[in-house]
Write an enzyme that holds these catalytic residues in place. Sequence first.
Site, PDB file in Angstrom:
ATOM      1  N   SER A 258     -23.594 -52.481 -76.683  1.00  0.00           N
ATOM      2  CA  SER A 258     -24.639 -53.196 -77.425  1.00  0.00           C
ATOM      3  C   SER A 258     -25.445 -54.070 -76.473  1.00  0.00           C
ATOM      4  CB  SER A 258     -24.003 -54.058 -78.504  1.00  0.00           C
ATOM      5  OG  SER A 258     -23.398 -55.190 -77.901  1.00  0.00           O
ATOM      6  N   LYS A 259     -26.526 -54.604 -77.020  1.00  0.00           N
ATOM      7  CA  LYS A 259     -27.390 -55.495 -76.251  1.00  0.00           C
ATOM      8  C   LYS A 259     -26.590 -56.697 -75.755  1.00  0.00           C
ATOM      9  CE  LYS A 259     -31.126 -58.536 -77.455  1.00  0.00           C
ATOM     10  NZ  LYS A 259     -30.907 -59.338 -76.275  1.00  0.00           N
ATOM     11  N   ARG A 260     -25.675 -57.145 -76.597  1.00  0.00           N
ATOM     12  CA  ARG A 260     -24.867 -58.308 -76.221  1.00  0.00           C
ATOM     13  C   ARG A 260     -24.031 -58.027 -74.965  1.00  0.00           C
ATOM     14  NH1 ARG A 260     -21.775 -59.318 -80.866  1.00  0.00           N
ATOM     15  NH2 ARG A 260     -23.581 -58.733 -82.087  1.00  0.00           N
ATOM     16  N   GLY A 262     -24.846 -56.147 -72.551  1.00  0.00           N
ATOM     17  CA  GLY A 262     -25.770 -56.229 -71.425  1.00  0.00           C
ATOM     18  C   GLY A 262     -26.018 -57.679 -71.036  1.00  0.00           C
ATOM     19  N   ASP A 263     -26.253 -58.518 -72.038  1.00  0.00           N
ATOM     20  CA  ASP A 263     -26.503 -59.937 -71.761  1.00  0.00           C
ATOM     21  C   ASP A 263     -25.295 -60.557 -71.064  1.00  0.00           C
ATOM     22  OD1 ASP A 263     -28.906 -59.614 -72.975  1.00  0.00           O
ATOM     23  OD2 ASP A 263     -28.319 -60.496 -74.897  1.00  0.00           O
TER      24      ASP A 263
END
Length: 510
Positions: A258-260, A262-263
């Site tokens: 998920s994007k999280r 990546g962050d």
Amino acid sequence: MRVRFAPSPTGPLHMGGVRTALYNYLLARKNNGSFILRIEDTDQKRFVPGAVEYIREALEWAGIVPDEGYGYGGEYGPYRQSERKEIYDRYIRRLLDEGKAYYAFDTPEELDRIRKEYESRGETFMYNATVRQKMRNSLSLPAEETQRLLAGGAPYTIRFRIPENRKIKVKDLVRGDVEVDASVLDDKVLVKSDGLPTYHLANIVDDHLMGITHVIRGEEWLPSLPLHILLYEAFGWTPPAFAHLPLILKPTGKGKLSKRDGDAGGFPVFPLEWKDPRTGQVSPGYREQGYLPEAFVNMLALLGWNPGTEQEIFSMDELVEAFDLSRINKSGARFDPEKAKWFQHQHFQRLSDEEIWKKIIPVTETHLGRPLTEEEKNYTRQILPLVRERLTFPEDFWKWAGYFYQRPEAYHPKAVKKQWKNQTPQILEEVKDVLATITPWEAGIIKEQLSEWIQNNGLGFGKVLQPLRLALAGDLKGPDLFAMMELLGKEETLERIRLALERLPSAKEQ
Ligand code: GLU
């Protein structure tokens, strides 16, 4: 072969979406087929401005260019579902007339209430054959009542009437045979109260009308497959072949990427940088981080597919040649950000000096805050071979070669501690005098003469060359010292030694 990529413009394209597009593209290329881009935007509530443009730009950047579709023309358009309402109206009419779909007048509040009632009993509510007679719809209400409600403009949805006592068998090209009992399916809404079709109806009608032969999409759509098969059947159409791609998993291997992630892990999950128009939040992109599209594509290709050989580095043409649905893995593919960098390094190293040169000019200009002169551009050309094998991204050039353009402002403290000894200033003073006499100023000659001097004075090479490097570059890392001196030039070399002697502790202070 006609395949399509059918994203919903609900935000930026996730790298998983790019992979889906890529696999479709590779198959189309390999089989001389067509790769079509269709925008599935019937869910107006989830539409995000800029997302369609983002999708197109991302595909173009990655070299996954559609042959046909939204923005590319073709004979099966329009390719944007919000422009196809009349078409869907026609087809839903057909299902209604044949009794395969029905009007449902239940309000969202009523449905909510019933759902909660079921939940309180520990059951899950499903709008299906067992309950549909108890709900407010054109199957349960008298015909006149239905007519009255429709004429009076009562809000309604149109639901698919799932046939009873049916087993649905489909062959998925990745998963093998999938078999589902129709009784587990609910009467899905095909047309929403705003009059627009849901994904399911629009998707099936379009795949059929656009002559799609193979549907290749993410695994998250596998649960919808039985419904889709029943819809094809209801229309009397032959379904296309299906292939559902494995999920891309988090670096830990647990759960969907998920994007999280990546962050948290400091890597992009989007091909291009994305600025959320609602929050203004910016998410990083592979392109902006300096990834080459061919590296990004290569990495994605192997995330869920394997060539069956040891080969890991592929160009797009090689992928087209090697790609095959039969080698798509069934299980999820773990994403490894380090491996992504490895692919980038491999592809970056395959660029010619000239190509890399073009990429590092702007990097250097950004760091210097001004354009390079022609002379400096040539200087850059000479520096490149010294550091090129260390480069993974254009940006790395500055890290490895910035000191060629700017005198060191500071000296790496740990290196100073280790290499700047009591006798260093004395030695470097003498080195400076030796260097001043050397002509011509060429790496080979500098090396020869300096080595001779070191040996004649009974000094260790490290004792001389390490502090010398520190004085010139501010650090101990770097390419061949003599090549470096040649490029810096004699005057600059001497000046940097002088500066270091002035700035770094002399014997008296130590
Ligand atoms: N619009 C769907 C999506 O956003 C497409 C699914 C499909 O390919 O059928 O993923």
